[in-house]
Design a protein around this motif. Structure first.
Motif, mmCIF file in Angstrom:
data_model
loop_
_atom_site.group_PDB
_atom_site.id
_atom_site.type_symbol
_atom_site.label_atom_id
_atom_site.label_comp_id
_atom_site.label_asym_id
_atom_site.label_seq_id
_atom_site.Cartn_x
_atom_site.Cartn_y
_atom_site.Cartn_z
ATOM 1 N N VAL A 14 -6.847 -5.623 1.461
ATOM 2 C CA VAL A 14 -7.539 -6.704 1.534
ATOM 3 C C VAL A 14 -8.701 -6.833 0.672
ATOM 4 O O VAL A 14 -9.681 -5.730 0.485
ATOM 5 C CB VAL A 14 -8.091 -6.684 3.116
ATOM 6 C CG1 VAL A 14 -8.897 -8.113 3.394
ATOM 7 C CG2 VAL A 14 -6.956 -6.462 4.008
ATOM 8 N N THR A 15 -9.019 -7.837 0.009
ATOM 9 C CA THR A 15 -10.094 -7.743 -1.012
ATOM 10 C C THR A 15 -11.274 -8.710 -0.420
ATOM 11 O O THR A 15 -11.198 -9.339 0.397
ATOM 12 C CB THR A 15 -9.709 -8.583 -2.235
ATOM 13 O OG1 THR A 15 -9.628 -9.703 -2.003
ATOM 14 C CG2 THR A 15 -8.626 -7.824 -2.887
ATOM 15 N N GLY A 16 -12.419 -8.491 -0.572
ATOM 16 C CA GLY A 16 -13.790 -8.955 -0.077
ATOM 17 C C GLY A 16 -13.960 -8.073 1.242
ATOM 18 O O GLY A 16 -14.124 -9.245 2.199
ATOM 19 N N ALA A 17 -13.781 -7.270 1.561
ATOM 20 C CA ALA A 17 -13.523 -6.628 2.938
ATOM 21 C C ALA A 17 -14.634 -5.948 3.270
ATOM 22 O O ALA A 17 -14.767 -4.952 4.445
ATOM 23 C CB ALA A 17 -12.213 -5.666 2.814
ATOM 24 N N ALA A 18 -15.921 -5.821 2.586
ATOM 25 C CA ALA A 18 -17.061 -5.315 2.904
ATOM 26 C C ALA A 18 -17.509 -5.659 4.236
ATOM 27 O O ALA A 18 -18.071 -5.091 5.062
ATOM 28 C CB ALA A 18 -18.138 -5.218 1.928
ATOM 29 N N GLY A 19 -17.437 -6.972 4.330
ATOM 30 C CA GLY A 19 -17.793 -7.824 5.623
ATOM 31 C C GLY A 19 -17.179 -8.962 5.630
ATOM 32 O O GLY A 19 -16.053 -9.356 5.256
ATOM 33 N N GLY A 20 -17.835 -9.839 6.806
ATOM 34 C CA GLY A 20 -17.222 -11.144 6.977
ATOM 35 C C GLY A 20 -15.784 -11.420 7.307
ATOM 36 O O GLY A 20 -15.123 -10.495 7.963
ATOM 37 N N ALA A 26 -9.215 -6.800 7.899
ATOM 38 C CA ALA A 26 -8.870 -5.218 7.950
ATOM 39 C C ALA A 26 -8.831 -4.711 9.322
ATOM 40 O O ALA A 26 -7.957 -3.944 9.657
ATOM 41 C CB ALA A 26 -9.984 -4.587 6.852
ATOM 42 N N ALA A 27 -9.753 -5.279 9.926
ATOM 43 C CA ALA A 27 -9.666 -4.476 11.481
ATOM 44 C C ALA A 27 -8.664 -5.052 12.300
ATOM 45 O O ALA A 27 -8.190 -4.361 12.897
ATOM 46 C CB ALA A 27 -11.221 -5.016 12.007
ATOM 47 N N GLU A 28 -8.220 -6.194 12.145
ATOM 48 C CA GLU A 28 -7.341 -6.843 12.887
ATOM 49 C C GLU A 28 -5.876 -6.067 12.369
ATOM 50 O O GLU A 28 -5.192 -5.857 13.354
ATOM 51 C CB GLU A 28 -7.382 -8.502 12.732
ATOM 52 C CG GLU A 28 -6.202 -9.226 13.403
ATOM 53 C CD GLU A 28 -6.252 -8.957 14.872
ATOM 54 O OE1 GLU A 28 -7.765 -8.856 15.283
ATOM 55 O OE2 GLU A 28 -5.291 -9.412 15.914
ATOM 56 N N LEU A 29 -5.718 -5.972 11.067
ATOM 57 C CA LEU A 29 -4.478 -5.388 10.551
ATOM 58 C C LEU A 29 -4.434 -4.084 11.033
ATOM 59 O O LEU A 29 -3.239 -3.284 11.351
ATOM 60 C CB LEU A 29 -4.442 -5.761 9.063
ATOM 61 C CG LEU A 29 -4.423 -6.928 8.556
ATOM 62 C CD1 LEU A 29 -4.538 -7.248 7.047
ATOM 63 C CD2 LEU A 29 -3.067 -7.604 9.143
ATOM 64 N N GLY A 30 -5.620 -3.386 11.019
ATOM 65 C CA GLY A 30 -5.469 -1.919 11.460
ATOM 66 C C GLY A 30 -5.469 -1.441 12.834
ATOM 67 O O GLY A 30 -4.501 -0.670 13.200
ATOM 68 N N ASN A 92 -5.558 -11.689 -0.418
ATOM 69 C CA ASN A 92 -6.622 -12.027 -1.698
ATOM 70 C C ASN A 92 -7.753 -12.992 -0.948
ATOM 71 O O ASN A 92 -7.554 -14.122 -1.022
ATOM 72 C CB ASN A 92 -5.878 -13.011 -2.771
ATOM 73 C CG ASN A 92 -5.045 -11.940 -3.759
ATOM 74 O OD1 ASN A 92 -5.424 -10.990 -4.120
ATOM 75 N ND2 ASN A 92 -3.662 -12.465 -3.879
ATOM 76 N N ASN A 93 -8.850 -12.167 -0.490
ATOM 77 C CA ASN A 93 -9.665 -12.902 0.254
ATOM 78 C C ASN A 93 -11.242 -13.035 -0.524
ATOM 79 O O ASN A 93 -11.923 -13.573 -0.009
ATOM 80 C CB ASN A 93 -9.674 -12.300 1.807
ATOM 81 C CG ASN A 93 -10.947 -12.502 2.459
ATOM 82 O OD1 ASN A 93 -11.080 -13.477 3.044
ATOM 83 N ND2 ASN A 93 -12.049 -11.741 2.464
ATOM 84 N N ALA A 94 -11.169 -12.215 -1.343
ATOM 85 C CA ALA A 94 -12.517 -11.953 -1.968
ATOM 86 C C ALA A 94 -13.043 -13.652 -2.450
ATOM 87 O O ALA A 94 -12.151 -13.981 -2.941
ATOM 88 C CB ALA A 94 -12.571 -11.209 -2.960
ATOM 89 N N VAL A 141 2.009 -12.067 1.117
ATOM 90 C CA VAL A 141 0.628 -12.247 0.414
ATOM 91 C C VAL A 141 0.057 -13.407 1.027
ATOM 92 O O VAL A 141 0.779 -14.466 1.576
ATOM 93 C CB VAL A 141 1.041 -12.935 -0.982
ATOM 94 C CG1 VAL A 141 -0.249 -13.116 -1.952
ATOM 95 C CG2 VAL A 141 1.654 -11.832 -1.928
ATOM 96 N N MET A 142 -1.231 -13.387 1.276
ATOM 97 C CA MET A 142 -2.059 -14.276 2.184
ATOM 98 C C MET A 142 -3.190 -14.641 0.876
ATOM 99 O O MET A 142 -3.909 -13.701 0.640
ATOM 100 C CB MET A 142 -2.545 -13.965 3.235
ATOM 101 C CG MET A 142 -3.237 -15.079 3.988
ATOM 102 S SD MET A 142 -4.023 -14.643 5.439
ATOM 103 C CE MET A 142 -5.463 -13.797 4.919
#
Ligand SMILES: NC(=O)c1ccc[n+]([C@@H]2O[C@H](COP(=O)([O-])OP(=O)(O)OC[C@H]3O[C@@H](n4cnc5c(N)ncnc54)[C@H](O)[C@@H]3O)[C@@H](O)[C@H]2O)c1
Length: 283
Positions: A14-20, A26-30, A92-94, A141-142
């Motif tokens: 997951v890109t752009g995963a530091a916040g938001g 990342a949390a939901e997938l984890g 690709n979220n960043a 891919v999302m």
């Protein structure tokens, strides 16, 4: 295989995963059983977010990555495969945002927006897709676009919307391209989510020139949908291989639908008008 088992034991990047929204994804997938590689230009932030997930029992790793830099993304891909052996889901979220009139924007503004929102997505696709395509089994891919790619009037968001139009175009094309390889593709379109996106320039590299004035301030977006609700809708959509997932506050839904209809009405009018255009009969 039941939808619920599809994620367990697999790996997501997951890109752009530091916040938001990225951190929430990342949390939901984890929580649903995936190992997660979190990538962000904010290296301290992304390592902290990954550590928080580890504390919740998730196999998570955080990497400082500039998605606009193909070398940095190649290192991310190498590290992900070395650590986890495979990648089944690429998010690709960043993304970065600038509001304001086109006439006031500098070429640096445009280059920064497109370097992250468009080239960042392409760099990640180039780094991960060849290996994902050679693999078998469930893969997905999302790409994160925005409701801004569907508005008929993008005054104050023209450049940002243009980059998100590109995300829509690439994603829909990719969905057809990858269908034969058995790789699903989903376009996520959030709108008005409670994140720090209005302060995106906090992570704007110096090379893109002076920072633009943000006309709507830099606070967290108010009256907004929570990132974890966006993430939940996104992951449900991924599991159903939905082409499109919209995630926006309930009270904005009707307005957004009216805006999308207005877009189609404009197209309809234009097509009708063309049909009525009196072309001279061939003589
Ligand atoms: N929040 C909203 O209302 C909203 C609406 C529509 C679309 N989006 C999209 O959602 C996605 C996530 O945004 P968010 O709202 O969570 O904002 P956010 O600012 O909280 O998250 C974006 C993340 O991307 C990271 N980033 C910026 N440049 C980067 C780069 N070059 N390389 C790697 N990472 C980089 C930032 O450090 C940040 O952590 C973006 O693509 C955004 O355009 C958000």
């Amino acid at each position: 295989m039941p939808e619920s088992d599809r994620l367990s034991g697999r790996t997501a990047v997951v890109t752009g995963a530091a916040g938001g929204i990225g951190a929430a994804l990342a949390a939901e997938l984890g929580v649903r059983g995936m190992s997660v590689v979190l990538a962000d230009i904010d290296e301290i932030g992304v390592r902290r977010t990954a550590a928080e997930l580890q504390d919740r029992g998730v196999r998570a790793l955080g990497y400082g990555v500039d998605v606009a830099d193909p070398g940095s993304v190649a290192e991310l891909a190498a590290a992900s495969y070395e650590e986890f052996g495979s990648v089944e889901l690429l998010c690709n979220n960043a993304g970065v945002l600038l509001f304001g009139p086109v006439a006031d924007a500098t070429i640096g503004d445009w280059r920064w927006l497109s370097s992250v929102n468009v080239e960042g997505m392409l760099n990640c696709l180039h780094a991960f897709l060849p290996r994902m395509s050679r693999a078998s089994g469930w893969r997905h891919v999302m790409n994160t676009a925005s409701t801004h790619a569907f508005l008929p009037d993008t005054a104050t968001s023209a450049l940002y919307s243009a980059t998100k139009h590109a995300v829509v175009g690439v994603t829909l094309g990719l969905r057809s391209e990858l269908a034969d390889d058995g790789i699903g593709v989903t376009l996520l379109c959030p709108g008005q989510a409670a994140t720090r996106i209005l302060d995106a320039q906090r992570n704007r590299p110096d090379g893109f020139g002076r920072r633009a004035r943000e006309p709507f301030g830099t606070g967290v977006i108010p009256l907004a949908i929570e990132p974890h609700d966006v993430a939940r809708a996104a992951v449900d959509g991924i599991l159903r291989n939905e082409p499109l997932v919209f995630a926006l506050p309930e009270f904005t839904r009707d307005t957004f639908r009216n805006q999308v209809e207005e877009m189609w009405r404009l197209a309809d009018d234009a097509l009708g008008a063309r049909a009525e255009t009196p072309y001279p009969a061939g003589d």
